[in-house]
Design an enzyme around this catalytic site. Structure first.
Site, mmCIF file in Angstrom:
data_model
loop_
_atom_site.group_PDB
_atom_site.id
_atom_site.type_symbol
_atom_site.label_atom_id
_atom_site.label_comp_id
_atom_site.label_asym_id
_atom_site.label_seq_id
_atom_site.Cartn_x
_atom_site.Cartn_y
_atom_site.Cartn_z
ATOM 1 N N HIS A 101 0.842 -1.196 0.000
ATOM 2 C CA HIS A 101 0.000 0.000 0.000
ATOM 3 C C HIS A 101 0.879 1.248 0.000
ATOM 4 O O HIS A 101 1.947 1.252 0.612
ATOM 5 C CB HIS A 101 -0.898 0.034 1.243
ATOM 6 C CG HIS A 101 -1.708 -1.208 1.414
ATOM 7 N ND1 HIS A 101 -2.642 -1.620 0.492
ATOM 8 C CD2 HIS A 101 -1.716 -2.139 2.392
ATOM 9 C CE1 HIS A 101 -3.187 -2.749 0.911
ATOM 10 N NE2 HIS A 101 -2.646 -3.087 2.050
ATOM 11 N N GLU A 119 -1.814 -0.378 8.155
ATOM 12 C CA GLU A 119 -2.783 -1.334 8.677
ATOM 13 C C GLU A 119 -2.143 -2.219 9.722
ATOM 14 O O GLU A 119 -0.920 -2.344 9.773
ATOM 15 C CB GLU A 119 -3.386 -2.182 7.542
ATOM 16 C CG GLU A 119 -2.408 -3.088 6.836
ATOM 17 C CD GLU A 119 -3.019 -3.740 5.580
ATOM 18 O OE1 GLU A 119 -4.039 -3.250 5.077
ATOM 19 O OE2 GLU A 119 -2.450 -4.734 5.119
ATOM 20 N N HIS A 176 3.358 -7.475 1.601
ATOM 21 C CA HIS A 176 2.724 -8.364 2.582
ATOM 22 C C HIS A 176 1.597 -9.184 1.966
ATOM 23 O O HIS A 176 1.039 -8.828 0.932
ATOM 24 C CB HIS A 176 2.165 -7.549 3.758
ATOM 25 C CG HIS A 176 1.079 -6.596 3.363
ATOM 26 N ND1 HIS A 176 1.346 -5.375 2.798
ATOM 27 C CD2 HIS A 176 -0.271 -6.685 3.404
ATOM 28 C CE1 HIS A 176 0.208 -4.754 2.524
ATOM 29 N NE2 HIS A 176 -0.807 -5.534 2.880
ATOM 30 N N ARG A 196 -1.153 -4.708 -6.338
ATOM 31 C CA ARG A 196 -0.896 -6.137 -6.359
ATOM 32 C C ARG A 196 0.419 -6.423 -7.081
ATOM 33 O O ARG A 196 0.634 -5.933 -8.189
ATOM 34 C CB ARG A 196 -2.026 -6.826 -7.114
ATOM 35 C CG ARG A 196 -2.731 -7.834 -6.277
ATOM 36 C CD ARG A 196 -3.892 -8.457 -7.031
ATOM 37 N NE ARG A 196 -5.132 -8.045 -6.413
ATOM 38 C CZ ARG A 196 -6.185 -7.554 -7.056
ATOM 39 N NH1 ARG A 196 -6.175 -7.415 -8.353
ATOM 40 N NH2 ARG A 196 -7.253 -7.205 -6.387
HETATM 41 ZN ZN ZN Z 1 -2.863 -4.979 2.895
#
Ligand code: ZN
Length: 318
Positions: A101, A119, A176, A196
């Site tokens: 991200h 996150e 991740h 991605r």
């Molecule tokens: Zn994520």
């Protein structure tokens, strides 16, 4: 706030089917799920891709994004232009894609003013073979680029076994993914921007999901920090108190394992809570596993009682 127990804002979650999802959110959790490939429960979200509604009380049926706009006082008048956090329950039966991200600066410039995404994951349940990917093994950006271009995924990604009660903070720029057999409570910035990198060559309706390699290569941090930087064991924390799991620029997260009555204070602009095990009461109102709610500004004393686990979070915005 003459009658604070009436001002708890209970939330109706939104569910997402995913190619790596499962049926546990309907079996082990009290939800009606849309299918046996349900991967995510957006438990507290005001994001346009899954805007939750309020359950019961005077704001019954109101969208969280609308309430945030119309009643900023409930949320401590933060001055923020959108609800800052997003809480999800995740049932991963397969691997999610390997992804990264962006941070706020990159997302603002390249993604129509979106937030970036910090996150964190609290592992609710796992299997002996449940792994995560956190970070990579490339030492330099050139090495990273060449490993991605040559599809040397096995050599590139850093895989690690995780178990119940592990807590993981994923900073923007950290490559991740989560693997099979995990139930996770995720707390993140209110953003849905994912780049991605690799999707295990899977197909959805006969087609691969889109990859975003150019942007990913721009935002991935090199080199990765040691694993201890990201992962914390939380199984031995004391009961009947608020245990701070993380404090970062965006949020604070606490874990509470409750088996005796105790009282804390709602001293945040607003506080989000998710019951992840058992049942009990909050100021006399029954709460149980699978409930998610917001305690508004000025809620005052919080009396918790019962046999349950509660994960609480607040934005770090003032
Ligand atoms: Zn994520």
């Amino acid at each position: 706030m003459s009658c604070p127990e009436q001002s708890i804002l209970f939330i109706n979650p939104v569910f997402k089917q995913m190619l790596w999802g499962g049926e546990r959110l309907g079996k082990d959790w009290p939800y009606e799920i849309p299918g046996n490939d349900t991967g995510e429960c957006w438990a507290v979200s005001a994001h346009p891709n899954g805007d939750c509604t309020i359950k019961g009380g005077r704001f019954d049926g109101c969208k969280l994004s609308a309430l945030w706009e119309k009643e900023p006082g409930l949320f401590g008048n933060t001055g923020l232009d959108r609800f800052p956090l997003l809480v999800k329950l995740i049932n991963a039966e397969g691997y999610s894609s390997i992804q990264v991200h962006p941070n706020d600066t990159y997302a603002k410039a390249h993604e129509n003013g979106s937030y970036g995404k910090m996150e964190c994951w609290y592992i609710l349940d796992g299997r002996e073979d449940s792994n995560l990917v956190v970070g990579h093994n490339a030492e330099t950006r050139e090495e990273l680029r060449s490993m991605v271009q040559n599809r040397e995924w096995k050599e590139l990604i850093r895989e690690v076994h995780v178990e119940k009660d592990d807590f993981i903070q994923i900073e923007p720029g950290t490559i991740h993914t989560f693997g099979g057999g995990l139930m996770i409570l995720e707390i993140q910035q209110n953003s849905d921007i994912t780049y991605r990198v690799y999707d295990f060559d899977r197909l959805t309706d006969g087609k691969p999901r889109e990859l975003h390699l150019d942007k990913a290569l721009e935002v991935i941090s090199v080199p990765s920090k040691p694993l201890e930087h990201y992962i914390k064991k939380t199984g031995n924390m004391p009961e009947n108190t608020m245990n701070l799991l993380i404090e970062c620029d965006y949020y604070r997260v606490w874990k509470m394992d409750i088996n005796k009555p105790f009282t804390i204070e709602q001293d945040q602009p607003f506080m989000l809570m998710s019951v992840t095990r058992g049942e009990g009461t909050i100021n006399g109102t029954v709460i149980k596993k699978g409930d998610h709610f917001i305690l508004p500004y000025g809620y005052g004393d919080i009396n918790l009682e019962g046999d349950m686990q509660v994960i609480a979070s607040a934005c770090n915005c003032i």
